[in-house]
Scaffold this active site. Structure first.
Site, PDB file in Angstrom:
ATOM      1  N   SER A  21       1.812  -7.127  15.095  1.00 55.14           N
ATOM      2  CA  SER A  21       2.352  -7.196  13.729  1.00 55.14           C
ATOM      3  C   SER A  21       1.521  -7.941  12.695  1.00 55.14           C
ATOM      4  O   SER A  21       1.828  -7.863  11.512  1.00 55.14           O
ATOM      5  CB  SER A  21       3.750  -7.781  13.758  1.00 55.14           C
ATOM      6  OG  SER A  21       4.654  -6.777  14.112  1.00 55.14           O
ATOM      7  N   LYS A  44       5.832 -14.730   5.661  1.00 56.83           N
ATOM      8  CA  LYS A  44       6.673 -13.640   6.178  1.00 56.83           C
ATOM      9  C   LYS A  44       8.118 -14.118   6.265  1.00 56.83           C
ATOM     10  O   LYS A  44       8.370 -15.254   6.675  1.00 56.83           O
ATOM     11  CB  LYS A  44       6.142 -13.226   7.553  1.00 56.83           C
ATOM     12  CG  LYS A  44       6.816 -12.009   8.172  1.00 56.83           C
ATOM     13  CD  LYS A  44       6.149 -11.667   9.505  1.00 56.83           C
ATOM     14  CE  LYS A  44       6.751 -10.443  10.172  1.00 56.83           C
ATOM     15  NZ  LYS A  44       6.074 -10.094  11.432  1.00 56.83           N
ATOM     16  N   SER A  85       4.718  -5.299  11.840  1.00 59.00           N
ATOM     17  CA  SER A  85       5.857  -5.585  10.999  1.00 59.00           C
ATOM     18  C   SER A  85       5.551  -6.510   9.816  1.00 59.00           C
ATOM     19  O   SER A  85       6.368  -6.593   8.902  1.00 59.00           O
ATOM     20  CB  SER A  85       6.954  -6.225  11.849  1.00 59.00           C
ATOM     21  OG  SER A  85       6.538  -7.491  12.329  1.00 59.00           O
TER      22      SER A  85
HETATM   23  N1  GLN Z   1       5.160  -2.774  16.525  1.00 52.39           N
HETATM   24  C1  GLN Z   1       5.508  -3.624  17.602  1.00 52.39           C
HETATM   25  C2  GLN Z   1       6.992  -3.563  17.845  1.00 52.39           C
HETATM   26  O1  GLN Z   1       7.646  -2.869  17.152  1.00 52.39           O
HETATM   27  C3  GLN Z   1       5.064  -5.013  17.346  1.00 52.39           C
HETATM   28  C4  GLN Z   1       5.957  -5.793  16.451  1.00 52.39           C
HETATM   29  C5  GLN Z   1       5.490  -7.195  16.250  1.00 52.39           C
HETATM   30  O2  GLN Z   1       4.367  -7.563  16.601  1.00 52.39           O
HETATM   31  N2  GLN Z   1       6.373  -8.009  15.709  1.00 52.39           N
HETATM   32  O3  GLN Z   1       7.505  -4.201  18.700  1.00 52.39           O
END
Ligand code: GLN
Length: 469
Positions: free
Chosen positions: A178, A79, A154
């Protein structure tokens, strides 16, 4: 059958038996990325030359000694919020569009030590803030199962790359879902490890008390192999802990599975509810005991999470000031203040700015007690809910997301409905627990992930339980 169809275990034994070379697998993956990733956009950077060189070196090593670790010669991707020395690390942001890493994240170093082959860096929501990868400066990653739909976020690029067979495994990060959410949407297996079990050194910080690095792969076994490679204490991350391996040897009939009654509420997609209930039924039919449990404060977890993650993010994002590194408008500005203002205004996207504002507000004097402090107290209640539940059951089962993978553009204009996607995942981060997303829908349908949550440092139990499915 092509080499990209093989899982990590199969690659390992094939390399040992000299059925194929690391160079050949690497070439096959790179060719597939070239032909397929135009439509999916899972990669931000593909490092073709270095990958092929590394694969060649791996073949030379194995010619001398075929006693190789599991990740040896296995093509993977990282990532784009983790440092890989020499490669761009954009965090999906214009702010770091031209930022190059000069060191390796510890998790990256560990897989490199096993001679895994890094193909490149994968797309994400800007600074990992989002649930669909639509917040990336580089555009959304499409879901390989249905190109009109989002890949989840994400770590959407990491999950899509695994699902489309553009990488044998990937590393993602999970602050509030994410890893699990995109794994669920793309039909991959994703593990969010216990907080502290994998070093965060070299991971671009979003919310430091919640962030964890973890693996996404095609099978439960593969996820275990990668997790075993990256876990453990690291002197460069003081929140990392020694990982004492318990051996989890049990049969499915010894399992006590808790299903929170708060999980199946109005608003969950009926197809998701059906698939999750069917999966739980399957465990029951195999002999597991299913028990209804209660997590009474779980209904506050989304509100609590978004206050805490935004507060931490507002502090972590302060370093992107247009002076130290990253995007800068210092040429156009008349003074230092203008450099700060214009660099942040134009270098950061909408969602990141929204979070900085929510977080700054929550932490400001006069509002701190009502927001940040209250969220911290609720966090403790949620931790205690899970502790109590785990006195009665071994694992907790439920959905990863209340929704099926949604259409690109469907939720992006409405931040609140986007935040709702995370309703089952964020509590796990607040409590620091490990959890897995395991594909459980019928083949041919849109993917759905079953979430398996365990006690701290019981990843082994989660993975063993998942392997029965
Ligand atoms: N969707 C969640 C957020 O927007 C989690 C994001 C993540 O785990 N990096 O914060």
């Amino acid at each position: 059958m092509s080499l990209v169809d093989l899982n990590i275990k199969q690659i390992h034994s094939g390399l040992k038996k000299k059925d194929f070379s690391a160079f050949e697998i690497c070439q096959e993956y790179l060719g597939r990325i070239k032909s397929k990733d135009k439509e999916i956009s899972s990669f931000i950077t593909v490092d073709e030359e270095a990958a092929l060189n590394k694969a060649k070196q791996a073949d030379e090593l194995i010619a001398k000694n075929s006693d190789i670790p599991f990740l040896f010669g296995v093509p993977c991707a990282i990532k784009d919020n983790m440092m890989v020395e020499g490669l761009k690390c954009s965090a999906g942001s214009k702010m770091l569009e031209n930022y190059y890493s000069f060191y390796d994240a510890t998790a990256v170093k560990k897989i490199k030590n096993e001679n895994a082959i890094i193909l490149g860096k994968t797309n994400l929501d800007e600074f990992a803030m989002g649930s669909s990868t639509e917040n990336s400066f580089f555009g959304p990653t499409k879901n390989p199962v249905d190109l009109d739909r989002v890949s989840g976020g994400s770590s959407g690029g990491s999950a899509a790359a695994v699902s489309a067979k553009l990488s044998a495994f990937t590393l993602g990060s999970d602050t509030g879902g994410s890893i699990r959410l995109p794994a669920s949407f793309c039909g991959a297996v994703g593990l969010k490890p216990t907080y502290g079990s994998v070093s965060r050194y070299g991971l671009i910080a979003f919310a430091s008390s919640l962030d964890q690095i973890g693996p996404i792969a095609r099978t439960v076994d593969d996820v275990k192999i990668v997790f075993d490679s990256i876990k453990g204490k690291d002197s460069l991350d003081s929140t990392s802990l020694d990982y004492k391996e318990d051996s989890f040897d049990f049969s499915v009939s010894e399992l006590k599975i808790g299903v929170p009654k708060e999980y199946f509420v109005k608003g969950i997609d009926p197809e998701v509810e059906k698939a999750i209930k069917n999966a739980i039924k399957k465990y029951e039919n195999m002999g597991a005991k299913i028990e209804e449990i209660s997590l009474p404060h779980i209904k506050h977890s989304l509100a609590c999470y978004y206050i805490i993650c935004c507060s931490e993010a507002s502090a972590n994002m302060a370093r992107y000031d247009g002076i130290r590194y990253g995007y800068s408008e210092n040429q156009k500005s008349k003074n230092l203040l203008e450099t700060y203002l214009y660099s942040r205004e134009n270098g950061l996207g909408e969602e990141v700015k929204r979070r900085i504002m929510i977080g700054t507000y929550s932490l400001s004097s006069g509002y701190y007690d009502d927001y940040y402090l209250k969220a911290q107290k609720i966090r403790t209640l949620i931790v205690n809910d899970f502790k109590k539940a785990f006195e009665k059951v071994d694992l907790i089962f439920g959905p990863v997301s209340p929704f099926l993978p949604f259409r690109i553009g469907e939720k992006i204009e409405d931040p609140l409905s986007m935040y709702l996607v995370d309703m089952y995942t964020v509590s796990v981060n607040l409590a620091g627990l490990p959890a897995l997303s395991l594909p459980c829908n019928d083949p041919g349908k849109l993917p759905i992930g079953l979430q398996i949550i365990g006690k701290p440092f019981e990843e082994g139990k989660i993975l063993k339980a998942a392997s029965f499915y």
